[in-house]
Write a protein that holds these residues in place. Structure first.
Motif, short mmCIF file in Angstrom:
data_model
loop_
_atom_site.label_atom_id
_atom_site.label_comp_id
_atom_site.label_asym_id
_atom_site.label_seq_id
_atom_site.Cartn_x
_atom_site.Cartn_y
_atom_site.Cartn_z
N TYR A 94 0.86 -1.18 0.00
CA TYR A 94 0.00 0.00 0.00
C TYR A 94 0.91 1.24 0.00
O TYR A 94 1.40 1.64 1.06
CB TYR A 94 -0.90 0.04 1.23
N ALA A 103 -9.03 -1.73 8.69
CA ALA A 103 -9.32 -3.06 8.16
C ALA A 103 -8.19 -3.58 7.30
O ALA A 103 -7.79 -4.75 7.41
CB ALA A 103 -10.63 -3.02 7.37
N ASP A 104 -7.64 -2.72 6.42
CA ASP A 104 -6.54 -3.14 5.56
C ASP A 104 -5.29 -3.45 6.38
O ASP A 104 -4.58 -4.42 6.13
CB ASP A 104 -6.23 -2.06 4.52
N THR A 106 -5.17 -4.32 9.53
CA THR A 106 -5.43 -5.53 10.31
C THR A 106 -5.19 -6.78 9.47
O THR A 106 -4.58 -7.76 9.94
CB THR A 106 -6.87 -5.52 10.84
N HIS A 107 -5.62 -6.74 8.22
CA HIS A 107 -5.43 -7.89 7.34
C HIS A 107 -3.94 -8.15 7.09
O HIS A 107 -3.48 -9.30 7.17
CB HIS A 107 -6.15 -7.66 6.01
N VAL A 108 -3.18 -7.09 6.81
CA VAL A 108 -1.76 -7.26 6.52
C VAL A 108 -1.01 -7.76 7.75
O VAL A 108 -0.22 -8.71 7.68
CB VAL A 108 -1.15 -5.93 6.03
N SER A 110 -2.12 -9.32 10.37
CA SER A 110 -2.55 -10.65 10.82
C SER A 110 -1.90 -11.76 10.01
O SER A 110 -1.74 -12.88 10.50
CB SER A 110 -4.07 -10.77 10.76
N THR A 111 -1.53 -11.46 8.75
CA THR A 111 -0.90 -12.48 7.91
C THR A 111 0.57 -12.69 8.25
O THR A 111 1.18 -13.65 7.77
CB THR A 111 -1.01 -12.10 6.43
N GLU A 117 -6.06 -11.61 18.51
CA GLU A 117 -6.76 -10.38 18.10
C GLU A 117 -6.23 -9.15 18.82
O GLU A 117 -6.08 -8.09 18.23
CB GLU A 117 -8.26 -10.55 18.36
N ILE A 120 -2.84 -8.08 17.32
CA ILE A 120 -3.02 -7.43 16.01
C ILE A 120 -3.57 -6.03 16.20
O ILE A 120 -3.12 -5.08 15.53
CB ILE A 120 -3.97 -8.26 15.12
N ARG A 121 -4.50 -5.86 17.10
CA ARG A 121 -5.07 -4.53 17.34
C ARG A 121 -4.00 -3.57 17.85
O ARG A 121 -3.93 -2.40 17.45
CB ARG A 121 -6.22 -4.64 18.34
#
Length: 213
Positions: A94, A103-104, A106-108, A110-111, A117, A120-121
Motif C-alpha cells: 500500500y 481493516a486493511d 489488520t489484514h496485513v 494478521s498475515t 486479536e 493485532i489490534r
C-alpha cells in the motif's frame, strides 16, 4: 513478511518520541534509560523494539544517525522516512499505507503474526500512533530533499503585434537586439553617412535630413 512491532502502551509512544527530541542522546536505549525518563512500567520496554524497527536504534539498542537527525527541525519528515523504511513491505503493498484503513492494516498484520486479536489490534495502533507524529509529504527516498536540481523552464511569451490585443494583462517581455556593422576601411565618409541614414530609417522610422545645396 517481517514480524511487525507493537506496544501495549501506545499512548506513551508519543511522549517517548518527544523525549528523544528534547533530551540528550544516550549511549544506549536500555530499560534503565527509559526509567530515568519516567517510563517505569514493565510494558514500557516494548517501545524499544518499536524504535529499533524504524531504525532510530540499531540491533544493540545504540542510537543511530537517524536518532540525531530526528532531533532536528524537520523531525516529522525524518520520522516519515524512518517509518517508510521500517515498514517497507507494507508500503510496497500500500504506497499510501499511512492513510490505509484499520481493516486493511489488520489484514496485513494478521498475515505476518501468530498473535491473537489483541496483539493485532495493538500492532495496528502502534503503526497509527507513529503515523500521527510523522509527515509523509516528503518522505520518499530522502525526506530532507530540497527539490529538483533544475527548475522547469518557464513558458515563453511572445510580444503582441502592434495594434493587436493580446487578451492578457501580463506585461510584454522586453526584447534586446544587438546589431554589429562592419565598415570597410576604404569606405568614404559619404558611404558611411549613407549607412547610418539607412539604419535610422529602418530601425527608428526616422527620415534622413535633407541636405542643403
Amino acid at each position: 513478511m517481517p514480524s511487525y512491532p507493537y506496544t501495549p502502551v501506545t499512548g506513551k509512544l508519543k511522549t517517548l518520541l518527544q523525549k528523544v527530541r528534547s533530551t540528550g542522546v544516550p549511549p544506549k536505549l536500555a530499560t534503565a534509560h527509559l526509567k530515568s525518563l519516567g517510563f517505569t512500567s514493565s510494558n514500557d520496554a516494548s517501545m524499544i523494539g518499536v524504535l529499533r524497527f524504524i531504525g532510530l536504534i540499531d540491533g544493540s539498542s545504540i542510537p543511530t544517525p537517524l536518532w540525531s537527525e530526528y532531533r532536528g527541525q524537520k523531525h516529522r519528515a525524518v520520522l516519515g522516512k524512518a517509518i517508510k523504511q521500517g515498514y517497507a513491505d507494507l508500503f510496497a503493498l500500500y504506497p499510501d499505507a499511512n492513510a490505509a484503513s484499520v481493516a486493511d492494516l489488520t489484514h496485513v498484520f494478521s498475515t505476518s503474526s501468530t498473535g491473537g486479536e489483541q496483539v493485532i489490534r495493538q500492532t495496528v495502533q502502534t503503526f497509527k500512533t507513529l503515523v500521527e507524529e510523522a509527515d509523509f509529504s516528503s518522505a520518499g527516498g530522502n525526506a530532507l530533499s530540497t527539490g529538483p536540481l533544475h527548475a522547469p523552464a518557464a513558458p515563453s511569451m511572445a510580444p503582441a503585434l502592434p495594434g493587436q490585443n493580446s487578451g492578457s494583462s501580463l506585461p510584454h517581455p522586453a526584447v534586446h537586439i544587438d546589431i554589429q556593422i562592419h565598415i570597410s576601411p576604404d569606405s568614404s565618409s559619404e558611404q558611411i553617412d549613407k549607412i547610418f541614414e539607412s539604419m535610422a530609417k529602418h530601425l527608428y522610422g526616422s527620415k534622413p535630413v535633407a541636405q542643403q545645396s
